[in-house]
Design a protein around this motif. Structure first.
Motif, PDB file in Angstrom:
ATOM      1  N   ARG A   1       0.229  10.670 -10.995  1.00  0.00           N
ATOM      2  CA  ARG A   1      -1.000  10.276 -10.317  1.00  0.00           C
ATOM      3  C   ARG A   1      -2.182  11.061 -10.858  1.00  0.00           C
ATOM      4  O   ARG A   1      -2.094  12.261 -11.088  1.00  0.00           O
TER       5      ARG A   1
ATOM      6  N   ASP B   1       1.734   2.329  -3.355  1.00  0.00           N
ATOM      7  CA  ASP B   1       0.635   3.036  -4.015  1.00  0.00           C
ATOM      8  C   ASP B   1       0.553   4.488  -3.545  1.00  0.00           C
ATOM      9  O   ASP B   1       0.176   5.381  -4.314  1.00  0.00           O
TER      10      ASP B   1
ATOM     11  N   ARG C   1       0.824  -1.206   0.000  1.00  0.00           N
ATOM     12  CA  ARG C   1       0.000   0.000   0.000  1.00  0.00           C
ATOM     13  C   ARG C   1       0.861   1.261   0.000  1.00  0.00           C
ATOM     14  O   ARG C   1       0.509   2.259  -0.639  1.00  0.00           O
TER      15      ARG C   1
ATOM     16  N   GLU D   1      -4.060   2.263  -8.936  1.00  0.00           N
ATOM     17  CA  GLU D   1      -3.933   2.724  -7.557  1.00  0.00           C
ATOM     18  C   GLU D   1      -3.963   1.577  -6.552  1.00  0.00           C
ATOM     19  O   GLU D   1      -3.670   1.761  -5.380  1.00  0.00           O
ATOM     20  N   HIS D   2      -4.292   0.361  -7.022  1.00  0.00           N
ATOM     21  CA  HIS D   2      -4.308  -0.805  -6.147  1.00  0.00           C
ATOM     22  C   HIS D   2      -3.262  -1.838  -6.560  1.00  0.00           C
ATOM     23  O   HIS D   2      -3.247  -2.937  -6.001  1.00  0.00           O
TER      24      HIS D   2
ATOM     25  N   SER E   1       4.602  -4.674  -8.538  1.00  0.00           N
ATOM     26  CA  SER E   1       3.656  -3.661  -9.021  1.00  0.00           C
ATOM     27  C   SER E   1       4.289  -2.784 -10.100  1.00  0.00           C
ATOM     28  O   SER E   1       3.594  -2.319 -11.007  1.00  0.00           O
TER      29      SER E   1
ATOM     30  N   ARG F   1       5.707   4.282  -6.807  1.00  0.00           N
ATOM     31  CA  ARG F   1       6.418   3.019  -6.888  1.00  0.00           C
ATOM     32  C   ARG F   1       7.929   3.190  -7.042  1.00  0.00           C
ATOM     33  O   ARG F   1       8.714   2.438  -6.463  1.00  0.00           O
TER      34      ARG F   1
END
Length: 526
Positions: free
Chosen positions: A207, A86, A83, A406-407, A137, A90
């Motif tokens: 983002r 996120d 998390r 975002e996850h 990720s 990253r």
């Protein structure tokens, strides 16, 4: 040439408009290096333990904490680490994880006391919990073209499956020819290269929308639950299943996990949105990784004991003996992700791999004190290598496919959490089973003569019996995994394999408590 065409126009259209990162293959090399460092660490440290124990003068009872300190910190903080990637980005999380892991490794390599080494291992676990899910990720959000994504995850899955065996080879060389401390110092060298690569090649998209908030209650609940779960299984390994601590922590983990799920349903910014887990394909993938992690433990631990104690191989030769398995795993991973997975989907590939692993474990149950490497061990290793190359890349790729950007971090963390929990379960169960089998065999087959040769022969027979008993249970793990994955993964044409790139998951599904709707099955055309 295989062409994948989605029947859902909004998804295929979004894929077409995305411009691939021109540095994506160099990003893959950087991520693969970081993943290899994390995976290697567990095995090379195990190889270094006897020498470290002699040098720092700690007891056999204390020795387990060198491993447990890492696994507790790593396992309990994985979802938080995912998390955080996120939340803070990253690339930033990746570099922080690399630097922190390297610093902790240097501290452990320079340790002058047992307490200092344990503290360094715990610190490694903290930064490993940030680094491992972030690496996955980064891969998830970098590769958005299905064919290239398959290749990238083939490499990543091969490393995840083969890293332990590579660690045996590297750990044997470092311990025998240099020092046990270099099993930790080597991480500094790898991390420096990876930090340079991350600085240059890893790209974090800007983002979109507001920065998500950290779910503090959820973080505390799941971290405490995972800590209790890992500690409970670790305590079962050392103190047995009758220990109040074992069942106390395992029971507490169950209560905390239930509380975590209840909170995630109500939280406005959940740490782990439940749609990620209740999606059938992802849930099946996480379960498959857990079962494979539990089963693989028996391969590396007990087969290493057998090769060193029964066949009398030295540490380097023991590591080399696993190389055929690594080669077969890498071959299978590339064939699986580039040829078989796009054609057959995970519902075929994962159960196939689990079934093959069951056969490989069955071959290991035939070992005796008179078995040979070429005639008895090598065939099993080749089968198991192909099996793991079929299970891991397909499961990892499916577990992160179609997750919203975002996850991506927390979804990737669930892969690592599944593998860590599987390893903890395998460690506790198989060690307990093997120890019980050893005692029972010695009781039933006490040597009639008390000569040193007779005692040594009885001990060797008992050890092999304990290993083969563990292999039978490992085979049962994989057989159960074959059945479960065949039942859980969706059929082709029912969402079994879609090509949505990360960030393209349907928004109406993201907030549903029920299983989310999924994109239609891609059509495979030639």
């Amino acid at each position: 040439m295989v062409v994948l065409m989605s029947q859902t126009s909004s998804i295929s259209g979004a894929s077409d408009t995305q411009v691939p990162d021109p540095r994506r293959w160099l990003t893959l090399a950087t991520v693969a290096l970081a993943q290899l460092m994390v995976v290697l660490d567990a095995t090379v440290v195990n190889i270094a333990l006897p020498a470290a124990q002699k040098d720092l003068d700690f007891t056999n009872g204390e020795r387990q904490w060198i491993v447990t300190a890492y696994s507790l910190a790593f396992g309990s903080l994985l979802l938080l680490g995912g998390r955080m990637s996120d939340l803070i980005g990253r690339k930033r999380a990746f570099i922080i994880g690399l630097i922190g892991f390297a610093a902790a490794s240097a501290l452990g390599g320079a340790a002058q006391s047992f307490g200092m080494l344990v503290g360094a291992r715990a610190l490694q676990g903290v930064f490993g919990a940030l680094l491992a899910p972030t690496a996955l990720s980064v891969l998830t959000t970098t590769f958005t073209i299905p064919k290239e994504r398959a290749r990238a995850f083939g490499v990543f899955g091969a490393i995840a499956g083969a890293g332990g065996a590579i660690g045996l080879l590297l750990g044997g060389f470092l311990t025998q020819d240099l020092s046990w401390r270099w099993n930790l110092y080597i991480n500094v060298v790898i991390a420096i290269i990876a930090v340079i690569g991350a600085t240059i090649f890893v790209h974090t998209p800007k983002r979109q929308g507001a920065r998500p908030k950290l779910d503090v209650p959820g973080t505390l609940l799941v971290s405490a639950a995972l800590f209790s779960l890992v500690y409970g299984f670790s305590n079962a390994e050392s103190d047995g299943w009758n220990s109040p601590l074992t069942w106390g922590f395992l029971g507490g983990a169950g209560v905390l996990l239930i509380g975590f799920v209840i909170w995630q349903r109500a939280a406005s910014h959940p740490l782990l949105p439940l749609h990620i887990v209740v999606n059938r394909n992802r849930g099946a993938s996480y379960a498959s990784v857990t079962i494979a992690g539990a089963g693989m433990f028996g391969i590396f631990l007990f087969l290493t004991y057998y090769i060193e104690e029964i066949l009398r191989f030295d540490p380097i030769k023991t590591g080399v003996s696993f190389l055929p398995m690594i080669g077969m795993l890498v071959l299978a991973a590339q064939l699986s992700t580039n040829v078989f997975l796009p054609r057959f989907g995970p519902k075929i590939m994962v159960p196939f791999g689990m079934t093959l692993a069951t056969v490989g474990m069955f071959l290991l149950t035939r070992l005796s004190v008179d078995s040979t490497y070429a005639g008895n061990i090598l065939p099993a290793l080749l089968v198991l290598g192909f099996a793991m190359g079929s299970i891991m890349p397909a499961s990892i790729q499916t577990a992160t496919l179609g997750v919203d950007r975002e996850h991506a971090g927390v979804a990737s963390a669930m892969v690592n959490t599944s593998q860590q929990v599987g390893g903890s379960i395998g460690t506790a169960l198989l060690n307990t089973i093997a120890a019980t089998a050893l005692t029972s065999y010695l009781t039933a087959h006490a040597p009639t003569s008390h000569t040193a040769a007779a005692i040594a022969q009885a001990t060797a027979n008992a050890a092999v019996h304990s290993y083969t008993t563990a292999y039978w249970f490992g085979a049962a793990f994989f057989a159960f995994g074959a059945i479960l994955s065949a039942l859980l993964f969706r059929r082709r044409g029912h969402g079994g394999s879609h090509v949505a790139a990360p960030g393209q998951e349907t928004h109406h599904a993201q907030h549903s408590a029920a299983e989310p709707a999924e994109p239609a099955e891609p059509v495979i055309a030639h």
